[in-house]
Design a protein around this motif. Structure first.
Motif, mmCIF file in Angstrom:
data_model
loop_
_atom_site.group_PDB
_atom_site.id
_atom_site.type_symbol
_atom_site.label_atom_id
_atom_site.label_comp_id
_atom_site.label_asym_id
_atom_site.label_seq_id
_atom_site.Cartn_x
_atom_site.Cartn_y
_atom_site.Cartn_z
ATOM 1 N N ARG A 36 -17.228 21.206 -19.878
ATOM 2 C CA ARG A 36 -16.202 20.402 -20.548
ATOM 3 C C ARG A 36 -15.725 19.342 -19.577
ATOM 4 N NH1 ARG A 36 -10.075 21.416 -21.143
ATOM 5 N NH2 ARG A 36 -9.524 19.657 -22.464
ATOM 6 N N TYR B 46 -11.372 18.891 -28.336
ATOM 7 C CA TYR B 46 -12.344 19.782 -28.958
ATOM 8 C C TYR B 46 -13.344 19.027 -29.842
ATOM 9 C CZ TYR B 46 -14.354 23.535 -31.720
ATOM 10 O OH TYR B 46 -15.238 24.386 -32.331
ATOM 11 N N TYR C 168 -20.216 31.488 -23.141
ATOM 12 C CA TYR C 168 -19.142 30.829 -22.411
ATOM 13 C C TYR C 168 -17.828 31.141 -23.122
ATOM 14 C CZ TYR C 168 -22.854 28.172 -20.208
ATOM 15 O OH TYR C 168 -23.977 27.806 -19.512
ATOM 16 N N TRP C 169 -16.840 31.483 -22.353
ATOM 17 C CA TRP C 169 -15.521 31.786 -22.901
ATOM 18 C C TRP C 169 -14.583 30.646 -22.564
ATOM 19 C CZ3 TRP C 169 -11.674 35.633 -20.388
ATOM 20 C CH2 TRP C 169 -10.563 35.821 -21.227
ATOM 21 N N VAL C 170 -13.952 30.073 -23.578
ATOM 22 C CA VAL C 170 -12.964 29.023 -23.375
ATOM 23 C C VAL C 170 -11.597 29.691 -23.366
ATOM 24 C CG1 VAL C 170 -11.977 26.886 -24.256
ATOM 25 C CG2 VAL C 170 -14.420 27.345 -24.567
ATOM 26 N N THR C 171 -10.929 29.604 -22.225
ATOM 27 C CA THR C 171 -9.634 30.260 -22.091
ATOM 28 C C THR C 171 -8.678 29.385 -21.286
ATOM 29 O OG1 THR C 171 -8.487 32.249 -21.336
ATOM 30 C CG2 THR C 171 -10.396 31.594 -20.064
ATOM 31 N N PHE D 119 -7.301 28.895 -25.295
ATOM 32 C CA PHE D 119 -7.723 28.018 -26.386
ATOM 33 C C PHE D 119 -6.776 28.211 -27.554
ATOM 34 C CE2 PHE D 119 -10.313 26.884 -30.108
ATOM 35 C CZ PHE D 119 -10.761 25.635 -29.720
ATOM 36 N N PHE E 158 -8.321 22.465 -27.266
ATOM 37 C CA PHE E 158 -8.143 22.890 -25.890
ATOM 38 C C PHE E 158 -6.683 22.731 -25.497
ATOM 39 C CE2 PHE E 158 -12.586 21.226 -25.793
ATOM 40 C CZ PHE E 158 -13.215 22.419 -25.485
ATOM 41 N N SER F 46 -7.178 24.549 -20.121
ATOM 42 C CA SER F 46 -8.330 25.315 -20.620
ATOM 43 C C SER F 46 -9.507 25.211 -19.670
ATOM 44 C CB SER F 46 -8.772 24.805 -21.992
ATOM 45 O OG SER F 46 -7.825 25.098 -22.976
ATOM 46 N N GLN F 47 -10.220 26.309 -19.514
ATOM 47 C CA GLN F 47 -11.417 26.354 -18.688
ATOM 48 C C GLN F 47 -12.556 26.939 -19.505
ATOM 49 O OE1 GLN F 47 -10.371 28.837 -15.413
ATOM 50 N NE2 GLN F 47 -9.283 27.246 -14.329
ATOM 51 N N VAL F 48 -13.767 26.499 -19.219
ATOM 52 C CA VAL F 48 -14.966 27.062 -19.825
ATOM 53 C C VAL F 48 -15.598 27.958 -18.761
ATOM 54 C CG1 VAL F 48 -17.212 26.580 -20.858
ATOM 55 C CG2 VAL F 48 -15.281 25.033 -21.281
#
Length: 120
Positions: free
Chosen positions: A59, A65, A96-99, A101, A108, A112-114
């Protein structure tokens, strides 16, 4: 076998977004997606968004998004064209976890990090 569940699962190659799904990875590298209808032992819950992709997901800073998904679609098209030109094992998929979110706004957050869940 490894299972994860999340609010949303995005398939990077098809841009298909699914809600409340379980992704199950088999030992042979194949995976299946099915609705989360009950708790299943040994399933890891990852709140927010999980992205499944055969190529690396990054990202860009400040990217929203909608722009992110549009860019992923273009990258998936390129990946598919390269796949047709080369031989090899293309069944491998990474998660991949987007957190964090914001699932309600599908957006995002500023921090937020991927995070790659390695070879899922």
């Amino acid at each position: 076998m490894y299972r994860i569940a999340s609010h949303r699962i995005l398939d990077a190659c098809t841009s298909c977004l699914s809600a409340f799904q379980i992704v199950e990875r088999q030992v042979d590298g194949t995976f299946s997606l099915y609705p989360f209808s009950e708790e299943i032992r040994h399933t890891e819950w990852l709140p927010g968004l999980v992205i499944l992709s055969p190529f690396e997901i990054i990202r860009h800073k400040g990217e929203g998004y909608a722009s992110f998904v549009s860019r992923l679609s273009e990258e998936a098209d390129l990946w598919m064209r390269l796949r047709l030109q080369q031989e090899g094992d293309f069944t491998r998929c990474m998660a991949y976890w987007v957190t964090p979110f914001d699932v309600s706004r599908m957006e995002f957050l500023p921090h937020s990090q991927v995070k790659c869940l390695c070879d899922f």
